[in-house]
Write a protein that holds these residues in place. Structure first.
Motif, PDB file in Angstrom:
ATOM      1  N   ALA A 121       0.807  -1.221   0.000  1.00  0.00           N
ATOM      2  CA  ALA A 121       0.000   0.000   0.000  1.00  0.00           C
ATOM      3  C   ALA A 121       0.839   1.270   0.000  1.00  0.00           C
ATOM      4  O   ALA A 121       0.296   2.363   0.179  1.00  0.00           O
ATOM      5  CB  ALA A 121      -0.940  -0.003   1.201  1.00  0.00           C
ATOM      6  N   GLY A 122       2.152   1.149  -0.167  1.00  0.00           N
ATOM      7  CA  GLY A 122       2.999   2.330  -0.159  1.00  0.00           C
ATOM      8  C   GLY A 122       2.922   3.058   1.161  1.00  0.00           C
ATOM      9  O   GLY A 122       3.069   2.461   2.227  1.00  0.00           O
ATOM     10  N   THR A 123       2.637   4.341   1.100  1.00  0.00           N
ATOM     11  CA  THR A 123       2.555   5.151   2.323  1.00  0.00           C
ATOM     12  C   THR A 123       1.136   5.225   2.880  1.00  0.00           C
ATOM     13  O   THR A 123       0.909   5.894   3.883  1.00  0.00           O
ATOM     14  CB  THR A 123       3.055   6.572   2.046  1.00  0.00           C
ATOM     15  N   VAL A 124       0.179   4.557   2.235  1.00  0.00           N
ATOM     16  CA  VAL A 124      -1.199   4.572   2.717  1.00  0.00           C
ATOM     17  C   VAL A 124      -1.306   3.706   3.975  1.00  0.00           C
ATOM     18  O   VAL A 124      -0.796   2.589   4.027  1.00  0.00           O
ATOM     19  CB  VAL A 124      -2.170   4.053   1.638  1.00  0.00           C
ATOM     20  N   ASP A 125      -1.971   4.234   5.006  1.00  0.00           N
ATOM     21  CA  ASP A 125      -2.179   3.495   6.260  1.00  0.00           C
ATOM     22  C   ASP A 125      -3.352   2.542   6.063  1.00  0.00           C
ATOM     23  O   ASP A 125      -4.519   2.936   6.185  1.00  0.00           O
ATOM     24  CB  ASP A 125      -2.453   4.484   7.393  1.00  0.00           C
ATOM     25  N   ALA A 126      -3.051   1.296   5.738  1.00  0.00           N
ATOM     26  CA  ALA A 126      -4.111   0.347   5.406  1.00  0.00           C
ATOM     27  C   ALA A 126      -3.728  -1.048   5.855  1.00  0.00           C
ATOM     28  O   ALA A 126      -2.552  -1.378   6.021  1.00  0.00           O
ATOM     29  CB  ALA A 126      -4.384   0.354   3.904  1.00  0.00           C
ATOM     30  N   THR A 171      -6.192   9.274   6.667  1.00  0.00           N
ATOM     31  CA  THR A 171      -7.130  10.402   6.700  1.00  0.00           C
ATOM     32  C   THR A 171      -7.095  11.216   5.417  1.00  0.00           C
ATOM     33  O   THR A 171      -7.979  12.059   5.204  1.00  0.00           O
ATOM     34  CB  THR A 171      -6.813  11.325   7.886  1.00  0.00           C
ATOM     35  N   VAL A 172      -6.106  10.988   4.548  1.00  0.00           N
ATOM     36  CA  VAL A 172      -5.940  11.809   3.345  1.00  0.00           C
ATOM     37  C   VAL A 172      -5.899  10.973   2.073  1.00  0.00           C
ATOM     38  O   VAL A 172      -6.561  11.300   1.080  1.00  0.00           O
ATOM     39  CB  VAL A 172      -4.643  12.652   3.444  1.00  0.00           C
ATOM     40  N   GLN A 173      -5.148   9.905   2.067  1.00  0.00           N
ATOM     41  CA  GLN A 173      -4.848   9.197   0.830  1.00  0.00           C
ATOM     42  C   GLN A 173      -5.903   8.148   0.478  1.00  0.00           C
ATOM     43  O   GLN A 173      -6.275   7.316   1.309  1.00  0.00           O
ATOM     44  CB  GLN A 173      -3.487   8.503   0.931  1.00  0.00           C
ATOM     45  N   ASN A 174      -6.347   8.192  -0.781  1.00  0.00           N
ATOM     46  CA  ASN A 174      -7.205   7.161  -1.332  1.00  0.00           C
ATOM     47  C   ASN A 174      -6.344   6.012  -1.852  1.00  0.00           C
ATOM     48  O   ASN A 174      -5.125   6.134  -1.987  1.00  0.00           O
ATOM     49  CB  ASN A 174      -8.046   7.715  -2.481  1.00  0.00           C
ATOM     50  N   MET A 175      -6.998   4.893  -2.152  1.00  0.00           N
ATOM     51  CA  MET A 175      -6.299   3.735  -2.698  1.00  0.00           C
ATOM     52  C   MET A 175      -6.958   3.266  -3.991  1.00  0.00           C
ATOM     53  O   MET A 175      -8.183   3.161  -4.054  1.00  0.00           O
ATOM     54  CB  MET A 175      -6.331   2.545  -1.719  1.00  0.00           C
ATOM     55  N   THR A 176      -6.156   3.002  -5.002  1.00  0.00           N
ATOM     56  CA  THR A 176      -6.602   2.215  -6.142  1.00  0.00           C
ATOM     57  C   THR A 176      -5.893   0.882  -6.022  1.00  0.00           C
ATOM     58  O   THR A 176      -4.668   0.795  -6.170  1.00  0.00           O
ATOM     59  CB  THR A 176      -6.267   2.896  -7.469  1.00  0.00           C
TER      60      THR A 176
END
Length: 414
Positions: free
Chosen positions: A312-317, A338-343
Motif C-alpha cells: 500500500a505504499g505510504t497509505v495506512d491500510a 485520513t488523506v490518501q485514497n487507494m486504487t
C-alpha cells in the motif's frame, strides 16, 4: 442481568444481536463479584434471581447465541455459587458455553479491592478449587472456564499457570481480558487519541503470541472474554467515534489470526465511552460506531483465514482474506489514512468469475454518528437496508477497486 437487557420481549436488542450472526454473550465484568444469588428475592440490581436467568434463557433462544456465565467469587460462598450454577445449567441448557468463577482475580489484593493486602495466586487457586468442587457436586458435567484475568502482564503468572495443573476435561477454556490502553478520567496519563487507537498494536500481537503458544501446549483453547478500546468505560469522543469502527475490524482479525476462539466486547448502557449498542434500562437507543465495524467483520462471514500480502505504499491500510465454505473469497481492506485514497489491484491464484464491493464510511475519525455501510444506518430496531454492492470488473485472476480515505471495504469474489 438485572437491567432488563436480556429477555425474549426485548425484540430490538435481539435483532441487533442476530444481525451479527452466531455469537457468545458473556455475563461478567466487575459487578459479577458484587451481585448475590438470592433465589427467594423479588430482585434488585445487586441480586440475581431465577426470574433473571429464565429471562436470559429466552433471550439466548431468540438470538441463537451461547452464554459464558459468570458467578460471584469474591463476596459469595461456594454453596451459593453451586446453587446458582445448578439452576443456570437446568434453565440455559445447550445455550450455556461455560461458567466463569469470578472476574479479574489477578486484581484482587490491591488497595480498595477484595482481599486487599492479602492475596496471592496460591490463595486464588485454593479458593477457586473450593468453588469448583462445590459447583461440580451440583452440576457434574458443567463446563468451567477461567481465570478471566485482567492484565496482560499476568498472562505468564496467572492465566497460563491457572491451566497448568488442569486437563481439558477440567477447564474447557482459558479466558483473558484485553484493552488497547488504560485511561483514567481523573487524570494521569494523557488522554488517548483516535490516531493512537487505529495505530498498530504491538502489545496485542505479543500477548496473543504468548497466549496461543501456552494454550496449545496445555491443550486448552483460549478466548479474549472481555475487551474494548480503553478501560474504565472508554474515552469519550474516541471510543464512541468512527475511529472505533475502523479499530475493531483490525482488532477482531488480529485476535482471530492469533488463535483465539473469539472475543467478548465489553458494553452496555449509554455513556459517552464505548459500547457497541447504546441502551437505557433495556430500551435500545442506537447502534454506535463500533457496532458497524463488528457488523462488517460479521459480513465477511465464517471461513478459513488466509495469508494476505498488501503493498500500500505510504497509505495506512490493512487487509485480510477469508475463504468461504463454497470456495469464494471475502477480502476486508481497511483504509485508515485520513488523506490518501487507494486504487487497489487484487491478485488471486484463480480466475475471477465475479466480484462485488461494499463499503463502510464515516465523516471523520472523530465523528460519533453518521457511520454507514453501503449508505445505510442500522436502526435501533435492528433493521438495515443497504444498497446493493457495487460490481467490480474481473480480468483473469485480477480485479481492481477504488477505496477512499477512511473507508473499510468488503470485497466478495467468486
Amino acid at each position: 442481568m438485572t437491567y432488563s437487557y436480556f429477555h425474549v420481549s426485548n425484540r430490538h436488542m435481539i435483532a441487533l444481536f442476530r444481525r451479527l450472526g452466531d455469537g457468545v454473550l458473556r455475563i461478567g465484568g466487575g459487578s459479577v463479584d458484587q451481585v448475590m444469588w438470592t433465589p427467594e428475592a423479588t430482585g434488585t440490581h445487586l441480586q440475581v434471581t431465577p426470574a433473571e436467568i429464565k429471562a436470559l434463557a429466552g433471550f439466548l433462544e431468540a438470538t441463537g447465541w451461547l452464554c459464558l456465565y459468570g458467578v460471584n467469587f469474591a463476596t459469595s460462598t461456594p454453596a451459593q455459587a453451586a446453587e446458582e450454577v445448578a439452576y443456570a445449567v437446568s434453565v440455559l441448557g445447550s445455550n450455556l458455553l461455560g461458567i466463569e468463577i469470578g472476574n479479574e482475580p489477578d486484581e484482587y489484593g490491591i488497595p480498595g479491592n477484595f482481599f486487599a493486602g492479602n492475596w496471592t495466586f496460591e490463595d486464588y487457586l485454593a479458593r477457586w478449587n473450593m468453588f469448583r468442587s462445590a459447583i461440580l457436586q451440583s452440576a457434574r458435567s458443567v463446563a468451567i472456564t477461567g481465570p478471566a484475568a485482567a492484565g496482560g502482564n499476568h498472562i505468564t503468572t496467572w492465566t497460563l499457570p491457572f491451566g497448568q495443573p488442569a486437563t481439558p476435561a477440567e477447564i474447557t477454556l482459558l479466558t483473558q481480558h484485553y484493552y488497547r490502553d488504560y485511561y483514567s478520567a481523573s487524570g494521569g496519563s494523557p488522554t488517548p487519541t483516535a490516531a493512537f487507537l487505529i495505530s498498530p498494536d504491538s502489545q496485542l500481537a505479543g500477548e496473543l503470541a504468548i497466549l496461543n503458544a501456552g494454550a496449545q501446549q496445555l491443550g486448552i483453547p483460549y478466548r479474549i472474554s472481555e475487551c474494548n478500546s480503553f478501560d474504565n468505560g472508554g474515552v469519550p469522543g474516541v471510543s464512541n467515534s468512527y475511529a472505533a469502527s475502523l479499530w475493531v475490524i483490525d482488532f477482531l482479525f488480529d485476535v482471530a489470526l492469533g488463535g483465539s476462539t473469539g472475543v467478548n466486547m465489553h458494553g452496555g448502557g449509554r455513556s459517552s465511552g464505548y459500547t457497541p449498542i447504546a441502551d437505557d434500562d433495556g430500551g435500545v437507543i442506537e447502534a454506535r460506531p463500533e457496532y458497524y465495524g463488528m457488523l462488517l467483520f460479521a459480513l465477511a462471514g465464517p471461513g478459513t483465514l488466509l495469508q494476505t500480502q498488501l503493498a500500500a505504499g505510504t497509505v495506512d491500510a490493512t487487509a485480510y482474506a477469508v475463504r468461504t465454505a463454497s470456495g469464494g473469497l471475502n477480502l476486508v481492506v481497511v483504509n485508515k489514512d485520513t488523506v490518501q485514497n487507494m486504487t487497489l489491484t487484487i491478485a488471486t491464484n484463480q480466475n475471477i468469475q465475479s466480484a462485488t464491493m461494499q463499503t463502510m464510511t464515516g465523516a471523520s475519525l472523530a465523528a460519533t454518528s453518521g457511520v454507514t455501510i453501503q449508505g445505510a444506518t442500522v436502526n435501533p430496531d435492528g433493521s438495515f437496508f443497504p444498497v446493493s454492492p457495487g460490481t467490480l470488473t474481473p480480468a483473469g485472476t485480477q480485479t481492481t477497486c477504488f477505496i477512499p480515505a477512511l473507508t473499510a471495504a468488503l470485497i466478495s469474489i467468486t
